[in-house]
Write a protein that holds these residues in place. Sequence first.
Motif, PDB file in Angstrom:
ATOM      1  N   THR A 187       4.754   0.886   1.630  1.00  0.00           N
ATOM      2  CA  THR A 187       3.444   0.227   1.650  1.00  0.00           C
ATOM      3  C   THR A 187       2.312   1.236   1.684  1.00  0.00           C
ATOM      4  N   ALA A 188       2.607   2.463   2.107  1.00  0.00           N
ATOM      5  CA  ALA A 188       1.618   3.541   2.111  1.00  0.00           C
ATOM      6  C   ALA A 188       1.625   4.322   0.802  1.00  0.00           C
ATOM      7  N   LYS A 228      10.471   0.976   4.195  1.00  0.00           N
ATOM      8  CA  LYS A 228       9.609  -0.156   3.836  1.00  0.00           C
ATOM      9  C   LYS A 228       8.158   0.133   4.213  1.00  0.00           C
ATOM     10  N   THR A 229       7.964   0.661   5.399  1.00  0.00           N
ATOM     11  CA  THR A 229       6.618   1.011   5.863  1.00  0.00           C
ATOM     12  C   THR A 229       6.019   2.110   4.994  1.00  0.00           C
TER      13      THR A 229
END
Length: 149
Positions: free
Chosen positions: A110-111, A106-107
Amino acid sequence: MSAALHLAKPEHLDRVLSLVAAFHAESGLETTADHRRAGVEPLLNGHPYGAVYLIGPPRAPIGYIVITFGWSVEFGGMDGFVDELYIRPAVRGRGIATEVLTELPKTLATAGLRALHLEVDRENETARRLYLRTRFKPRDSYMLMTKEM
């Protein structure tokens, strides 16, 4: 138990190398200390092709995950590969790897990461169940192939 992730930095080198040595020994990978250091140290120093995350407290990590980065026309941009994932044997079976493989993507998304890949030994049922549970899907018509340089 929370699988707190911390981006490993140069000051974590000895801790990371200790975990990598344990993983390689458990997996039957015959690597030298110099070889492991050459694979890890650039990532801790900010090399853009990958990152090492410590799992648990940075002073006493319980594991690590290495993500390497590439580019995929098929997936429309940057993709990643779980190069190594290791959890100390004493704390396995507590959902830590599941949490890591659920939250870290998920992180990374976002990148800008478009896809995350990994390889798994066909005979390792425990790992296969973990990866299926965390929404990785087999690509049955594909086989990972390697040419060492």
